[in-house]
Structure formats: structure tokens, C-alpha cells
Scaffold this active site. Sequence first.
Site, PDB file in Angstrom:
ATOM      1  N   ASP A   1       0.946  -1.116   0.011  1.00 19.82           N
ATOM      2  CA  ASP A   1      -0.053   0.259  -0.004  1.00 19.82           C
ATOM      3  C   ASP A   1       0.904   1.262   0.174  1.00 19.82           C
ATOM      4  OD1 ASP A   1       0.677  -0.987   2.598  1.00 19.82           O
ATOM      5  OD2 ASP A   1      -0.799   0.395   3.467  1.00 19.82           O
TER       6      ASP A   1
ATOM      7  N   GLU B   1      -0.718  -1.831   5.341  1.00 22.08           N
ATOM      8  CA  GLU B   1       0.206  -1.773   6.306  1.00 22.08           C
ATOM      9  C   GLU B   1       0.121  -0.295   6.838  1.00 22.08           C
ATOM     10  OE1 GLU B   1       2.662  -1.285   9.178  1.00 22.08           O
ATOM     11  OE2 GLU B   1       3.087  -0.196   7.294  1.00 22.08           O
TER      12      GLU B   1
END
Length: 400
Positions: free
Chosen positions: A80, A138
Site C-alpha cells: 500500500d 500496512e
Amino acid sequence: MSSLIDAARKLQDQLVTWRRDLHRIPEVGLELPKTARYVAEVLRNLGLEVREGVGGHGVVAVLRGRKGPGRTFAIRADMDALPVQEETGLPFASQHPGRMHACAHDGHMAMALGAAQVLSENRHRLPGCVKFIFQPAEEGPGGAKPMIDDRCLEEPRVDAIIGLHLGNIWDLPSGTVGVKAGPMMAATDRFEITVRGKGGHGAMPHNTQDALCIAAQLVGALQTVVSRNLSPLAPAVLTVGRFHAGTAFNIIAETAHLEGTVRCLSEEIRQQIPQHMERIIRGITQAGGAQYEFSYHWGYPVLVNDPDFTAFFAQVAREVVGSERVRELDVPTMGGEDMAYYLQQVPGTFFFLASGTEEKGTKYPHHNPRFDFDEEVMWIGTALFVETAMRWLSGAVRSG
Ligand code: NI
């Protein structure tokens, strides 16, 4: 030099290509369809068994060695990006307005893909399985836990795991590996407190219960959770980051809202903190004649590196980059990482690969709109992954 390390070095240009492709298409949070598709396609083209949609949007790929069945080693990368408008001016800058890979997860993916390529080319001498875990979110709300709940550590059962982070957290020279056995990153919890009093005229406090005044006392008193309730030998931090109260200069506030974060490096200490907080909140709001609501949101756990596995990894790292470029870190960081969830289940190591240099302009902090990393270190990440995987599967260490 081992042929695997050499293969990683030769893959450097490909790592840069993958990284730049991924850097152009940053996606945030749990849903990253373009990124997951890109990663899954590379892995499929390498001949791995690929499962998409794991825990929602994660990708898991399995490489089965041809030198007999054996244990399973996992390599984890986060996928991400962040809700940041990129200002690097790089030719491969983000094509998605307001989103940017400002925490190097594009690099993590590229290095893990590189490991998949090198190991798949060497599967004839691989005595076991390697599983590649690509996770979303995350940076929040957390992608590791849903993937574990969806059995990403099963079938085959993962016996050890490794993951890394690029960047400048410890200010080490670019290309240096930083690692620490035991607790290395903090648990990251969040709390909210609402104080409910009775509003009224700013000139007549005796007819009110001033929520703002009570909440202001809480900001100070909550610091005594760390300074007077926990052992001074156990690191912890409590920060009130938001304080909202009041509507006008001459009105006593009816409610006040506080929000903050708690970080610590021990699960035992962590469990005690909400009770200490609530005792203080209850006492102070009662003394002011007000009511309260308190919620404590458990975030990522403490990240704990397995000591045996970490000693083994540090030895591999010394051989890959030379002893002078491997630092065993003295102190942890109070930053958090959801890699911690995997390390609760399976022994392994999370390490740092430093990538900041003044000359290349890669010393901006993580999450900064100008964040970038020194691409030249990427082959090192791949080399560390593949060399650790091969040696561990070959029985070099029996941790866990
Ligand atoms: Ni990150």
C-alpha cells in the site's frame, strides 16, 4: 560469492523497472486492484502457484522446490501507498492524484518479486517451499491480520518468515542492514475519550460542569500512566494528539473530545495501560461532576524478532554485504508495523535496509511528499531474501 547473490545483483535493472512501474500506480489501504494484479501477473509468469483475494485483497504465491519437500519459508512485502500528493518531480512519479508510495513499499514489492525470480530459476536446488505474501494496508487499517485469518500461513504451513523496510529510520549509511533481536517495534494503540459535562454561560461556572476544564486536567494527568504507573525500565509513550472542545469564547463547553496513541514494547505492560488510564479518567471526571466515555482500540502488537533466527539472519547479512554494513541495533523504535502479527505466529526477522543519501536526495522522512529511496540498494534486499531462504531451507538453522 554465492551464485544467488550474483543473480540478485544481475537483476538490479529489472528491480528498478518493477519498482518504477509500481511507483506510478500507488493505491491506498485495503483495496489495491492495480497493484495486486501487477504483482500476481509477475508471479504467475514465473510459474508460481498464485492465490489472489487472500483476506480480501492480498496475494500469496507458492514456489515448490524440486529438491524434495521440506519446510516452508515466507517472504513478506507490503503493497500500500499513502494519501500524499507527490512532490518528487521524478519521471516515474505517481499518476494517481493525492496518492504516493512515500514509504517505499513499491521497493519492498520489487525486491520480493526479485526473490521470486531468482529462487524460481533455482528451484531445482531448493529443498522446500517459499511462500510470497503480498499484503495491503500496512499503513492502516492493517492487512496482515485478515490475511492470517484467511490462512496465508497455512497450506503449506509457514515455518519461518522474513520482511524488510527501506528508508532512514536509524540514519544509517545507504546499503546498511539494521536489525535487532527481540522487541524491535512498538505496539500501536489508539484511544478516544469524551467528557460530558453541562454547558453554560462563561460568566457563571458555578451553574455548569466544564468539560473543557476537566479534559485539560486529563491531558496532564494521563502522563502519569507512564511516569507513575509503569516501571521506568519499560519504555512506553502516551500522546494526546487531538483535543476538541468548545463553541465560543464566552460559553462553557458541554463536551470535550480527546484522542491519542499509546506505544510500548511489551505485551504485558500493554495490557495494564487501559486500566490505569480509566482509573484516572474516572477519578477526574467524577471530581468535576461530569460523565465520560472511554474507548481503547488495540492496534498492531509489539514486533518481536526471534533471537535464534535473527542471529542466523545477521550472519547471512554479514556475508552478503560485509560485516561493516550490518548493524545490530541497540534500541528499538516506537514506530509500529503489522509484520508483528506474522511474527506472533512464526519465528522470523523484520529488518531495515537503509536507503538515504544526501547526494541522491533520498533523505526525506517517511511519508514526506518528497520521500524517495536509493534504488541501488534494491539488489541487496533481494540477495538477503534469497540467500536467507536457501540457507534456512537447507537446514542451516533449526529455529522454532
Ligand atoms: Ni512503511
